[in-house]
Design a protein around this motif. Structure first.
Motif, mmCIF file in Angstrom:
data_model
loop_
_atom_site.group_PDB
_atom_site.id
_atom_site.type_symbol
_atom_site.label_atom_id
_atom_site.label_comp_id
_atom_site.label_asym_id
_atom_site.label_seq_id
_atom_site.Cartn_x
_atom_site.Cartn_y
_atom_site.Cartn_z
ATOM 1 N N THR A 86 -0.364 2.150 -8.008
ATOM 2 C CA THR A 86 -0.570 1.263 -9.152
ATOM 3 C C THR A 86 0.019 -0.105 -8.818
ATOM 4 O O THR A 86 1.189 -0.208 -8.457
ATOM 5 C CB THR A 86 0.077 1.855 -10.424
ATOM 6 N N GLY A 87 -0.812 -1.128 -8.877
ATOM 7 C CA GLY A 87 -0.385 -2.482 -8.548
ATOM 8 C C GLY A 87 -0.510 -2.832 -7.082
ATOM 9 O O GLY A 87 -0.292 -3.981 -6.695
ATOM 10 N N PHE A 88 -0.873 -1.870 -6.233
ATOM 11 C CA PHE A 88 -1.037 -2.130 -4.795
ATOM 12 C C PHE A 88 -2.272 -3.004 -4.568
ATOM 13 O O PHE A 88 -3.318 -2.779 -5.164
ATOM 14 C CB PHE A 88 -1.181 -0.798 -4.054
ATOM 15 N N VAL A 89 -2.134 -4.005 -3.700
ATOM 16 C CA VAL A 89 -3.246 -4.882 -3.339
ATOM 17 C C VAL A 89 -3.663 -4.518 -1.921
ATOM 18 O O VAL A 89 -2.828 -4.525 -1.004
ATOM 19 C CB VAL A 89 -2.836 -6.365 -3.419
ATOM 20 N N TYR A 90 -4.946 -4.197 -1.741
ATOM 21 C CA TYR A 90 -5.426 -3.735 -0.436
ATOM 22 C C TYR A 90 -5.374 -4.839 0.616
ATOM 23 O O TYR A 90 -5.893 -5.928 0.426
ATOM 24 C CB TYR A 90 -6.857 -3.207 -0.530
ATOM 25 N N GLU A 91 -4.719 -4.541 1.718
ATOM 26 C CA GLU A 91 -4.750 -5.302 2.961
ATOM 27 C C GLU A 91 -4.659 -4.258 4.063
ATOM 28 O O GLU A 91 -3.903 -3.291 3.937
ATOM 29 C CB GLU A 91 -3.564 -6.261 3.071
ATOM 30 N N LYS A 92 -5.424 -4.447 5.134
ATOM 31 C CA LYS A 92 -5.509 -3.418 6.166
ATOM 32 C C LYS A 92 -4.143 -2.959 6.672
ATOM 33 O O LYS A 92 -3.858 -1.761 6.714
ATOM 34 C CB LYS A 92 -6.360 -3.885 7.339
ATOM 35 N N GLU A 93 -3.301 -3.888 7.064
ATOM 36 C CA GLU A 93 -1.994 -3.517 7.620
ATOM 37 C C GLU A 93 -1.126 -2.823 6.572
ATOM 38 O O GLU A 93 -0.441 -1.854 6.863
ATOM 39 C CB GLU A 93 -1.267 -4.752 8.171
ATOM 40 N N ALA A 94 -1.169 -3.331 5.356
ATOM 41 C CA ALA A 94 -0.386 -2.718 4.282
ATOM 42 C C ALA A 94 -0.917 -1.327 3.954
ATOM 43 O O ALA A 94 -0.151 -0.416 3.636
ATOM 44 C CB ALA A 94 -0.406 -3.605 3.041
ATOM 45 N N ALA A 95 -2.236 -1.151 4.046
ATOM 46 C CA ALA A 95 -2.842 0.155 3.757
ATOM 47 C C ALA A 95 -2.408 1.194 4.786
ATOM 48 O O ALA A 95 -2.155 2.353 4.434
ATOM 49 C CB ALA A 95 -4.362 0.038 3.718
ATOM 50 N N ASP A 96 -2.304 0.796 6.057
ATOM 51 C CA ASP A 96 -1.836 1.722 7.099
ATOM 52 C C ASP A 96 -0.431 2.227 6.786
ATOM 53 O O ASP A 96 -0.166 3.430 6.830
ATOM 54 C CB ASP A 96 -1.838 1.034 8.470
#
Length: 125
Positions: A40-50
């Protein structure tokens, strides 16, 4: 009572007692609550998603240990992907004992990404 098999050193359990069996519905609630809490509140970015996927997998693995299903081993799979209007399919295959082994999964859907988390539980004879 669980089935046992005798060897020269005594007996060992080859099936869990009913009270100790993996409970998919209970685990699904745990998975869902962890996904809600972490994403909840997470914003998708490739590195952050990993990093997020690895973190969620670790939290799920630790929570499974705390739930204390004796003699179960776990495989945790977490997939986070960006929503771009394309389809995605995630599959898994396992060779296991249908009487003792099981799995549970849940999904989190946000405006820009999705996350699926699955816990596979195999009973260790």
């Amino acid at each position: 009572m669980a089935a046992t098999q005798t060897d020269k050193n005594g007996t060992y359990q080859i099936r869990p007692d009913l009270k100790d069996k993996f409970r998919p519905s209970q685990v699904k609630e745990v998975i869902h609550s962890i996904l809600e809490e972490k994403l909840t509140g997470f914003v998708y970015e490739k590195e952050a998603a990993d990093e997020m996927a690895m973190g969620i997998a670790k939290v799920l693995r630790d929570r499974m240990r705390e739930m204390n299903f004796p003699r179960y081993k776990y495989v945790v799979s977490v997939v986070i992907g960006e929503l771009r209007g394309e389809g995605v399919k995630v599959g898994a295959r396992c060779l296991w004992d249908a009487d003792t082994d099981n799995y549970s999964s849940s999904m989190f859907l946000a405006e820009t990404f999705f996350c699926t988390a699955t816990v596979f539980a195999t009973y260790y004879y």
